[in-house]
Write an enzyme that holds these catalytic residues in place. Structure first.
Site, short mmCIF file in Angstrom:
data_model
loop_
_atom_site.label_atom_id
_atom_site.label_comp_id
_atom_site.label_asym_id
_atom_site.label_seq_id
_atom_site.Cartn_x
_atom_site.Cartn_y
_atom_site.Cartn_z
N ASP A 54 -11.84 89.29 89.69
CA ASP A 54 -12.70 90.23 90.43
C ASP A 54 -13.51 91.12 89.49
OD1 ASP A 54 -12.03 89.34 92.89
OD2 ASP A 54 -10.84 91.08 93.50
N ASP A 94 0.52 89.51 87.17
CA ASP A 94 -0.60 90.39 86.85
C ASP A 94 -1.13 90.05 85.46
OD1 ASP A 94 -0.52 91.63 89.26
OD2 ASP A 94 0.44 93.48 88.55
N ASP A 106 2.08 94.16 98.11
CA ASP A 106 3.29 93.42 97.76
C ASP A 106 4.48 93.88 98.61
OD1 ASP A 106 3.29 95.94 96.62
OD2 ASP A 106 3.31 95.23 94.56
N ASP A 125 -1.36 91.45 82.66
CA ASP A 125 -0.66 91.82 81.43
C ASP A 125 0.74 91.21 81.36
OD1 ASP A 125 -0.13 93.60 83.62
OD2 ASP A 125 1.06 94.82 82.26
#
Length: 543
Positions: A146, A205, A299, A207
């Site tokens: 995004d 994610d 989530d 990282d």
């Protein structure tokens, strides 16, 4: 004439002295009146309100310590009796099946990596996902980008093409807008035809860096236990020792995983999905209604809805995934606002659905409503700030009321001990952890109120700033070459206002009080000053 002049001077002096004495007398009367008014207000207005506040805080503190004791007991029981997931659920390694089936004995797995302008870490997460041990024809890597920076988008796309040239089944997906933020990206990714052909979806994610055997350890739980919807792994942190703030974060998150996640998974097979480092059953996602962007905790939203459909959630603490902690105070505040506000807002939106649900037991509904949401997401931030940073400091100036010793000392001591038991190596950090968490509770309480009342910035979403592999190098550069961030970026006024309030209360207690509350209040004031001036965390940025 001389005698007459002298008499006039004496009369003038006498009159002046008389007026001064009258003025002092009037001042004494005025001070006495002010003191009388203050005493009256203190006794008839402030003391009753403060007494009620203390009773409420004592009730909330008892709820909090009881919940902490219960979770710790379950967590310690699991550890002592070695009640591991492999004992509670069936687990068999892949590879021992029919050799004629070959890779077909492995289910189809989709790996989703949502990202937004992740210049520093995109290559780490993509590389780790592409290195997962799984038959190449049974896995699809999906990068959901995004990013709004065209340079970063181009870098991510090139990275995906490089892995594709090596034979990796990887798809680079972009959207024309950021509608729904992460939830919108995940939902869009699931709409692709190949995603619906997959049995399971792993989410990381940008990282997060899973080990190559991550799928080999997690997928068997889902394959052999058809009622499990999610397998959540534990996080470990590559930068926990960068500064005091990251060490304190590690303590809090270790407690979250070791105690909260473990106890929920072991007793009610329910906990809040952490949004990453987990594997979902695709059919469970679809049955629960898919990804929704109505809060900033998509989530947790999915986990609650899946649980209300009768699905079980499993936490496996032995499986760990490397990640990065926010190392700047500003980034950490944004992260905590999103998590706390989103959870409180989800509680507002789902409380009725949980109450009227008929697919799960009464005890599980009570656990979700009372323990998971009300005590941990609403009561915890409110009582931590209101009691320790407002009620206790004010009480030193109102001798008409007193705080029970069990609420003032025993309960916070018990909570600290319960945390220390699961973090024995961080025992020396406990004083810093307490002061830091009390300051952060101000932001969490504000966020919880925003979520409950659904005010204007309830859906505020700020992506947590990351540093990646260049973390230590950037810190050295920041300290030696680059200028410090400007004052407006570093200083936070609210912390400094609270610090002044605490300093006044502590000084009043030192001068006029008959107890030693000022020791704690001074220390808390210092913590607010340090964090208010930005002397916490690192000062490096990604810019």
């Amino acid at each position: 004439m001389a005698a007459s002049a002298g008499e006039n001077v004496l009369l003038h002096l006498r009159g002046s002295i008389s007026r001064c004495l009258e003025s002092l007398y009037d001042s004494e009367i005025s001070l006495d009146r002010i003191e009388l008014i203050w005493r009256w207000l203190r006794s008839n207005a402030i003391a009753p309100v403060l007494s009620v506040s203390i009773v409420i805080c004592m009730a909330m503190s008892f709820m909090l310590v009881f919940e902490a004791a219960y979770m710790s007991a379950v967590s310690l029981g699991v550890k002592l009796f070695r009640w591991k997931p492999e004992k509670r659920y069936k687990w068999e390694a892949f590879g021992g099946g029919d050799e004629e089936k070959g890779s077909l004995q492995y289910p189809m797995v989709l790996v989703q990596i949502p990202m937004y302008n992740e210049k520093e870490v995109y290559s780490l997460s993509i590389g780790a996902a592409c290195a997962l041990t799984w038959p190449p024809d049974r896995i699809i890597i999906q990068v959901l980008d995004d990013s709004t920076d065209p340079i970063i988008k181009n870098m991510v796309e090139i990275e995906c093409k490089n892995w594709a040239s090596k034979g990796i089944n990887i798809d680079y997906v972009v959207r024309c807008n950021r509608k729904g933020y992460k939830a919108g990206a995940l939902k869009k990714g699931m709409e692709h035809y190949y995603a619906q052909q997959c049995d399971f979806v792993a989410i990381f994610d940008a990282d997060f860096q899973p080990d190559s055997d991550f799928l080999l350890k997690t997928i068997p739980f889902l394959v052999h236990n058809p009622k499990i919807a999610l397998v959540q792994a534990r996080w470990e942190f590559v930068n926990y020792d960068v500064c005091l703030m990251t060490r304190i974060q590690k303590m809090s998150l270790d407690y979250h995983f070791k105690v909260e996640q473990e106890s929920g998974s072991s007793t009610y097979a329910f906990f809040g999905f952490n949004g990453t480092a987990g594997v979902w059953r695709v059919s469970a996602i679809n049955e629960a209604g898919g990804w929704k962007d109505r809060t900033t905790v998509e989530d947790m939203d999915l986990a609650v809805r899946a649980s209300l459909k009768g699905w079980k959630l499993l936490y496996v603490g032995d499986i760990r995934v490397r990640s990065e902690l926010p190392s700047t105070y500003k980034a950490y505040r944004h992260q905590q606002h999103r998590w706390t506000c989103g959870a409180a807002n989800l509680f507002r939106k789902m409380a009725r659905d949980i109450v009227i649900n008929k697919e799960v037991s009464l005890w599980k509904k009570l656990h979700v409503l009372y323990s998971f949401f009300f005590v941990r997401r609403i009561i915890a931030p409110m009582v931590t700030f209101f009691f320790y940073c407002v009620v206790i400091p004010i009480s030193v100036m109102v001798p008409e009321v007193s705080i029970p010793i069990w609420g003032l000392v025993y309960i916070p001591t018990a909570i600290t001990i319960l945390n220390a038991i699961r973090n024995p190596s961080s025992l020396h950090m406990m004083p810093f952890w307490i002061l830091f968490e009390n300051v952060m509770s101000m932001h969490r309480m504000t966020a919880a109120m925003v979520g409950l009342l659904e005010t204007a910035n309830v859906n505020e979403w700020v992506v947590t700033e990351k540093v990646g592999d260049n973390l230590r190098e950037k810190l050295v550069i920041t300290l030696t070459e680059t200028a410090q961030p400007n004052c407006t970026d570093r200083v936070t006024v609210l912390e400094l206002v609270l610090a002044i309030f605490l300093l006044i209360c502590a000084s009043y207690n030192l001068a006029f009080g008959n107890n030693y509350y000022y020791v704690y209040i001074y220390l808390q004031a210092i913590a607010f000053i340090v964090m208010g001036f930005g002397y916490v965390g690192t000062s490096g940025t990604n810019s």
